[in-house]
Design a protein around this motif. Structure first.
Motif, short mmCIF file in Angstrom:
data_model
loop_
_atom_site.label_atom_id
_atom_site.label_comp_id
_atom_site.label_asym_id
_atom_site.label_seq_id
_atom_site.Cartn_x
_atom_site.Cartn_y
_atom_site.Cartn_z
N ASN A 133 13.53 -65.55 -9.42
CA ASN A 133 14.07 -66.28 -10.56
C ASN A 133 13.04 -67.26 -11.12
O ASN A 133 12.84 -67.35 -12.33
CB ASN A 133 15.35 -67.00 -10.13
CG ASN A 133 16.11 -67.57 -11.29
OD1 ASN A 133 16.05 -67.07 -12.40
ND2 ASN A 133 16.84 -68.64 -11.03
N LYS A 134 12.39 -68.01 -10.23
CA LYS A 134 11.39 -68.99 -10.67
C LYS A 134 10.16 -68.32 -11.29
O LYS A 134 9.64 -68.79 -12.30
CB LYS A 134 10.95 -69.88 -9.51
CG LYS A 134 11.94 -70.95 -9.15
CD LYS A 134 11.97 -72.03 -10.20
CE LYS A 134 12.77 -73.21 -9.71
NZ LYS A 134 12.87 -74.27 -10.69
N TRP A 137 10.82 -67.32 -14.69
CA TRP A 137 10.81 -68.51 -15.55
C TRP A 137 9.38 -68.94 -15.84
O TRP A 137 9.04 -69.24 -16.99
CB TRP A 137 11.60 -69.63 -14.87
CG TRP A 137 11.70 -70.89 -15.68
CD1 TRP A 137 12.26 -71.02 -16.91
CD2 TRP A 137 11.23 -72.19 -15.29
NE1 TRP A 137 12.18 -72.34 -17.33
CE2 TRP A 137 11.56 -73.07 -16.35
CE3 TRP A 137 10.61 -72.68 -14.17
CZ2 TRP A 137 11.24 -74.42 -16.30
CZ3 TRP A 137 10.31 -74.03 -14.12
CH2 TRP A 137 10.62 -74.88 -15.18
N SER A 140 7.92 -66.62 -18.35
CA SER A 140 8.40 -66.86 -19.72
C SER A 140 7.70 -68.08 -20.32
O SER A 140 7.43 -68.11 -21.51
CB SER A 140 9.92 -67.04 -19.74
OG SER A 140 10.29 -68.26 -19.14
N MET A 141 7.41 -69.06 -19.48
CA MET A 141 6.68 -70.23 -19.98
C MET A 141 5.24 -69.86 -20.31
O MET A 141 4.67 -70.37 -21.27
CB MET A 141 6.72 -71.35 -18.95
CG MET A 141 8.14 -71.79 -18.67
SD MET A 141 8.21 -73.29 -17.76
CE MET A 141 7.55 -74.40 -18.94
N HIS A 148 3.10 -78.18 -21.27
CA HIS A 148 4.27 -78.15 -20.40
C HIS A 148 4.41 -79.50 -19.71
O HIS A 148 3.44 -80.20 -19.47
CB HIS A 148 4.16 -77.04 -19.36
CG HIS A 148 4.12 -75.68 -19.96
ND1 HIS A 148 5.17 -75.15 -20.65
CD2 HIS A 148 3.15 -74.74 -19.99
CE1 HIS A 148 4.86 -73.94 -21.07
NE2 HIS A 148 3.63 -73.67 -20.69
N VAL A 152 7.44 -79.09 -14.85
CA VAL A 152 7.11 -77.67 -14.69
C VAL A 152 6.08 -77.51 -13.58
O VAL A 152 6.23 -76.67 -12.68
CB VAL A 152 6.61 -77.05 -16.01
CG1 VAL A 152 6.06 -75.66 -15.78
CG2 VAL A 152 7.70 -77.05 -17.05
N ASP A 155 7.58 -78.14 -10.28
CA ASP A 155 8.33 -76.96 -9.83
C ASP A 155 7.40 -75.87 -9.29
O ASP A 155 7.71 -75.20 -8.31
CB ASP A 155 9.17 -76.38 -10.97
CG ASP A 155 10.41 -77.20 -11.27
OD1 ASP A 155 10.75 -78.10 -10.46
OD2 ASP A 155 11.05 -76.95 -12.32
#
Length: 189
Positions: A133-134, A137, A140-141, A148, A152, A155
């Motif tokens: 999932n990460k 993400w 997509s970034m 950012h 971000v 994370d």
């Protein structure tokens, strides 16, 4: 003509099913041996890929700079490894289940392999829920590279640390599988 095809299919299915059942019952120890060995070999192959990814690839895109995050940009230069991992994990899950089914009744192997399977499934669920999932993400970034936030990159750092722990657990599972594989390979039958 349709009736002939249906009768042949039913006959072939019935005939084939009894042959397969007979073969499996006579060769169950051999099947258990080879599926557990194959399970272990695929596990080590996946561990090697994970170690390479963790040591070489992850530090590069996760170092906190926007251009390096661009390594995950799937629109231009793809480092999208999801097809590789989906294929290998799917193949490995099937082989792990088959080896578990055939090894389960073997004393000294079945229960231990079942515990390793439960641990494996737990880490696999963690992989799907958190890591996949990460990374999606993060990709997509990376597809919209601009400034950012610090969150971000925070994370990303957390993901990297948890990834080290996850890889160590997978390596531990495969190492714990080695004595079981040696034990079953030394069995006669």
């Amino acid at each position: 003509m349709n009736m002939i095809v249906e009768n042949c299919f039913v006959f072939a299915t019935t005939f084939g099913l009894s042959d397969v059942t007979n073969f499996v019952s006579h060769q169950s120890l051999s099947i258990a041996k080879y599926t557990l060995l194959l399970n272990l070999l695929i596990y080590f192959l996946m561990n090697g890929a994970q170690i390479f990814e963790t040591i070489v690839f992850v530090p590069r895109w996760a170092n906190g700079t926007v251009p390096d995050l661009g390594l995950l940009n799937t629109e231009y230069k793809s480092a999208d490894l999801k097809y590789f991992w989906i294929l290998f994990h799917s193949l490995h899950e099937i082989i792990f289940l088959v080896s578990l089914i055939f090894c389960y009744q073997i004393n000294g192997i079945g229960n231990d392999l079942f515990l390793l399977f439960i641990l494996h499934i737990g880490v696999r669920a963690w992989t799907i829920i958190y890591f996949a999932n990460k990374i999606i993400w993060f990709q997509s970034m990376a597809n919209t590279i601009d400034k950012h936030s610090i969150k971000v990159f925070s994370d990303i750092k957390k993901w990297v640390i948890w990834n080290y722990i996850r890889v160590i657990i997978y390596i531990g599972i495969s190492i714990l599988m080695v004595p079981l594989t040696i034990k079953i390979l030394n069995m006669n039958g």
